[in-house]
Write an enzyme that holds these catalytic residues in place. Sequence first.
Site, PDB file in Angstrom:
ATOM      1  N   ARG A 108       2.584   2.408   1.732  1.00  9.34           N
ATOM      2  CA  ARG A 108       2.786   1.220   2.560  1.00  9.34           C
ATOM      3  C   ARG A 108       4.218   0.713   2.399  1.00  9.34           C
ATOM      4  O   ARG A 108       4.592   0.234   1.338  1.00  9.34           O
ATOM      5  CB  ARG A 108       1.799   0.107   2.183  1.00  9.34           C
ATOM      6  N   ASP A 138      -1.753 -10.976  -5.322  1.00  9.33           N
ATOM      7  CA  ASP A 138      -0.515 -10.412  -4.801  1.00  9.33           C
ATOM      8  C   ASP A 138       0.112 -11.433  -3.864  1.00  9.33           C
ATOM      9  O   ASP A 138      -0.298 -12.596  -3.823  1.00  9.33           O
ATOM     10  CB  ASP A 138      -0.745  -9.054  -4.136  1.00  9.33           C
TER      11      ASP A 138
END
Length: 503
Positions: free
Chosen positions: A156, A439
């Site tokens: 990603r 996150d």
Amino acid sequence: MPRGVELLAPGDEEILSPAALAFVAKLHRELNPTRLELLGRRRDRQAELDAGGLPDFLPARRGLREADWSVAPAPRDLQDRRVEITGPTERKMMINALNSGARVFMADFEDALSPTWPNIVDGQRNLADAVRRTIELETADKTYRLNEETAVLVTRPRGWHLHEGHLLVDGEPISASLFDFGLAFFHNAGELLDRGSGPYFYLPKLESHHEARLWNDAFALAQAELGIDQGSIRATVLIESILAAFEMEEILYELRDHVSGLNAGRWDYIFSAIKKFRSRPEFVLPDRAQVTMTVPFMRAYTELLVATCHRRGAHAMGGMAAFIPSRKDPEVNEIALTRVREDKEREAEDGFDGTWVAHPDLVPVATEVFDSVLGDRPNQVGRLREDVAVSAEGLLSVHETGGEVTDEGVATNVRVGIAYLDSWLRGVGAAAIDNLMEDVATAEISRSQLWQWVRHGRVTEQRVLEEIERTDAPQDAKDVFKEVALADDFVEFLTLPAYDRLR
């Protein structure tokens, strides 16, 4: 250095070779003008929403949505994605994730990675070593190496809104998306294909099919430049913006030769609902813990995602289970694992083809749930969910969430948000806080909720400031959090001001 390319910090000379830098510079020169134009469109769209507008399915694309078409078939090693594990491109975490028993590992340069220059460059080295199966790590206690059978590797890159400040092309910072994607593709695409896999990517933070088209242009250009067959790349798009939910069909269509599925990026999606409708009192959400996957607007979003994907022959991937098992508290584990199991059972029963976990210890639970539904089948793409009929009103039914804004919710958002920012500023992008893997996306919920609550009179700014000062954390983390949670104008992404403070 290639012409017009300036490297502002040293790094791995093989990863940052002249040929590799020339390649990413080519991508940037060709595609960055469109990227900047699309970021301008985001600002214009936000102004429309602030003025009272609401999104809808695109009238001009109705014919496309009603037409009969499918995306390219998934490659062999992406047919079965029943459990995927995610994590940053840190060496030990990558080895553990690849060995975890999950079908797929998403190596993350985005929300789970603090983008210090060493983290970014080392992450590209770790990626290259993992592809070649030479990745290993020796510590005083243990040697980490790959098992014979490992998860399929998917990368990603960072989102379109970010830049990489350590590399200038013609005097401007390079797009972080094109830098991450370009280096990963340049160094690994051919090797992956030779090994019977391919260059696979997750695409974050898209807000429209125009942004998907730009990724498709990047893929076409990259494959042409390196002489790799068109269609070799496969991408999975994270639907983590409430605006993108209205364009799922169009996003799949723009990427139809390169796409293999969509993913329900739940935490960013909640953040997006707050951010996009921040000026609207009817969109105020309760404490984060009360915004579950079963509230109406989240239910509509996930059901539409499954139906859309399966109609077009694409995989529908479920959201993150962020719980981190504790070896010290079996009672906490039992409660949390029950919730994880219930979440995964709901996804499997709804028709999702797989799901995400953040910790290796959750792989067996999630696998057991999807095994019980899939059996020997690799996926359930053939389950079309023709019973699903989601309206624009359903996607926007945030006001039906219910719940309350509580003092405990304020305290939790401040504490978790600052603790995460402190971790991020120290170079750690995946932080274990209260048995959850936090996150950037979860920190965004924390700070955006506080901004929303203050703006609409649910809590006072003074209450938030008192909680910030009460927090035991370095001052720079407090300062950044205060800026992104209480500024008069909403800061679009907390990583934008925080990036300049990375130590």
